[in-house]
Design a protein around this motif. Structure first.
Motif, PDB file in Angstrom:
ATOM      1  N   THR A 283       0.816  -1.226   0.000  1.00  6.17           N
ATOM      2  CA  THR A 283       0.000   0.000   0.000  1.00  6.17           C
ATOM      3  C   THR A 283       0.843   1.267   0.000  1.00  6.17           C
ATOM      4  N   GLU A 284       2.147   1.125   0.149  1.00  6.68           N
ATOM      5  CA  GLU A 284       3.005   2.317   0.167  1.00  6.68           C
ATOM      6  C   GLU A 284       4.390   1.972  -0.351  1.00  6.68           C
ATOM      7  N   ALA A 288       3.973   0.191  -4.114  1.00  6.03           N
ATOM      8  CA  ALA A 288       2.566   0.408  -3.806  1.00  6.03           C
ATOM      9  C   ALA A 288       1.693  -0.080  -4.953  1.00  6.03           C
TER      10      ALA A 288
END
Length: 620
Positions: A283-284, A288
């Protein structure tokens, strides 16, 4: 096997002695047998007494005496083992009764019928093959022959990456880069197209987005671009298959990456992975949006190189599957662990291909998998193994073997001979398809064929083309797998030294000797051996006796170069015997024995040549 029987008897003797001394070990002692260079120190020798002396608190010479006495007590002396002696500081030396050995038939332990899938070649279908690709194929084919010789049921795969960046680049070139020139084969044309499109990328970096667009269209598989990619890949693969066949290299199955995607293999593999907590979407950070495979046993690698970061990505943030993702699905199928299968149709006579149409056949479901891929793919291969472990298939992960090897570059002389600029004085010249630098296999064979033809005085034996192909094949096999080869075509075609030409010449020489014999020579009736063997006779006999051991070791360790080392030593010892011992002159008993030894040599070398994929010429 010959030495295995001796080792078993010696291990039994060691265990009995250890038990009698009250020093029973958790595991039986592993006895190492060696063949001393000097036959005065035995035909086989072991230092097991020195290894165990400290543990058993007994002097090595005394311990060796006890083991020798036990070896004699269990009846292991008097047959093939003529006598056993000890020598300071504790060696156990065994002397062979070669007359007895000659009448025995020793075969290596069979592979118990296990099914092995060997994947090799697996070249991107975007241009003609170069010499580096050929090393992969030669190693893979030699392993196929070695494992089949030792009793395994071998299935040979060639994986076709028709959804990769390289094919996408070639398709971009076909659509966007005009090119004209003299080309005999489509693969050669695409060789130049591939280099040209990469030059365009360098000049116009914004053009690189076209690769991504093409990749999407290839993966979707239902438009003009997809059909163009499929037609280009199939045409090039047909050229690859034909070219490999000229080297005696064949396959059972072509596995197309596009079929893995279209048949939903990745969907099934993904469903299995999502049941674990190791397949997650980032998610990052740089990754990501990507789906990655985390590695509990290798957290230290997660902060490693950028390449390693990319290798653990299975699905990119744009939805495109990585090579590793499709490879995981493919290997689950190889081991029969997916609820999916392909349809199969004939690509060529005897060669099958996966497809959307065809019939069901019994491919896959392997007990063991061997992948021949160069060392640069070590990390992605580790990811496939770790995916199997994450899914709980630990037994299969242990049976997955990556045969890694060094890449091939060109010597300055070879590079210059092929028109490559060597004015910078490098010691070797790497090949790069993107830059159009490399040696096409077809060009190399043609060049070496011409060189051999120009230097041959007798042209009635093998054709120069067959000799050239065999010379190249052997040259690429004889180095240790990890060695990066600097290819020199002059060395590869020399008649002396460790070359394929030398082996074939020696095989033909033995045949010429046997053809001059007054009576047919065979192995059914072993002649009476001389009371005292000549040094050259004994050296050749000792080398002949280790063939089955060498074959079995190469099969177990997946090291075809071991066979090459054995072959060169065997041929050298025969030529020494040929020079030192008149074979067709002397007393009748001497002639009969030396003809028998020559016949035994030729049959053994013939087996070696078959395993290496080299011809057995009657004359050169």
């Amino acid at each position: 096997m010959f030495s295995q029987w001796i080792r078993n008897q010696l291990e039994q003797s060691v265990d009995n002695v250890v038990n009698s001394l009250g020093g029973a070990c958790a595991e039986p002692a592993a006895v190492l047998l060696e063949q001393p260079p000097n036959a005065d120190f035995g035909d086989y020798s072991s230092n097991i007494a020195m290894q165990l002396a400290k543990t058993l608190r007994k002097a090595p010479m005394a311990l060796a005496g006890l083991i020798t006495a036990e070896f004699q007590r269990i009846g292991a002396v008097g047959g093939i083992v003529q006598r056993i002696e000890i020598a300071k500081p504790g060696f156990i030396n065994l002397y062979i009764n070669w007359q007895e050995w000659a009448g025995q038939t020793f075969v290596p332990p069979p592979g118990s019928g296990e099914k092995v899938i060997i994947e090799h070649t697996s070249v991107n279908p975007n241009k003609s093959l170069h010499i580096g690709h050929l090393r992969n194929s030669c190693i893979g084919d030699a392993l196929v022959r070695i494992l089949r010789k030792t009793g395994y049921n071998v299935e040979v795969h060639n994986y076709v990456d028709d959804l990769g960046n390289q094919l996408a680049d070639t398709v971009v070139g076909l659509l966007r880069v005009p090119l004209a020139g003299e080309h005999v084969r489509f693969g050669d044309y695409c060789w130049d197209i591939y280099a040209a499109v990469n030059r365009e990328y360098a000049k116009q970096p914004e053009m690189i987005h076209q690769r991504t667009e093409i990749l999407h269209e290839l993966e979707e598989g239902c438009g003009n671009t997809a059909w163009l990619g499929q037609l280009a890949a199939e045409r090039i693969v047909r050229e690859h298959v034909a070219e490999m066949k000229s080297f005696g290299i064949e396959y059972d199955l072509l596995v197309w990456e596009s079929n893995i995607v279209k048949e939903g293999f990745w969907s099934s593999a993904s469903a299995l992975l999502q049941e674990t907590d190791m397949f997650v979407q980032e998610t990052e950070g740089k990754l990501a949006g990507c789906w990655i495979l985390k590695q509990p046993a290798a957290e230290g690698m997660e902060s490693g190189s950028e390449d390693h970061q990319k290798d653990k990505v299975l699905v990119r943030s744009n939805g495109i599957l990585t090579y590793t993702a499709k490879d995981i699905a493919y290997h689950l199928w190889k081991f029969g662990l997916l609820d999916k299968d392909f349809n199969y149709s004939e690509f060529n006579a005897g060669l099958w291909t996966t497809g959307l149409t065809g019939e069901p056949l019994s491919f896959g479901k392997a007990d063991k998998v061997v992948n021949v891929i160069d060392y640069r793919q070590e990390y992605p291969q580790a990811m496939v193994k770790q995916a199997l472990e994450v899914l709980g298939f630990t037994a299969q992960a242990e049976k997955l073997h990556h045969v890694s090897y060094g890449v091939v570059s060109l010597s300055p002389a070879s590079a210059a001979g092929l028109g490559i600029d060597t004015s910078d004085g490098k010691s070797s010249y790497a090949m790069s398809g993107r830059q159009g630098i490399g040696v096409k296999v077809a060009d190399l064979v043609q060049l070496m064929e011409g060189s051999i033809e120009a230097t041959r005085s007798d042209k009635t034996g093998l054709s120069s083309r067959l000799i050239a192909a065999a010379a190249i094949r052997y040259y690429l096999l004889r180095f240790n797998l990890g060695t990066e080869i600097v290819f020199d075509f002059k060395q590869a075609t020399e008649i002396s030294g460790n070359t394929g030409v030398y082996l074939m010449y020696t095989y033909a020489r033995a045949g010429r000797v046997l053809s001059k014999a007054e009576a047919p020579v065979g192995l059914t009736a072993v002649p009476r051996f001389p009371a005292q063997l000549d040094t050259a006779e004994l050296a050749l006999m000792r080398q002949l006796s280790t063939w089955e051991d060498t074959l079995y070791t190469a099969s177990r360790e997946l090291t075809p170069n071991l066979i090459c080392s054995y072959a060169h030593a065997l041929a050298s010892l025969f030529n020494n015997f040929y020079s030192a011992c008149p074979i067709l002159k002397g007393e009748g008993s001497s002639i009969r024995f030396r003809l028998w030894l020559t016949s035994r040599f030729q049959i053994t070398l013939g087996e070696v040549l078959e395993v290496l994929g080299l011809p057995k010429p009657e004359r050169m």
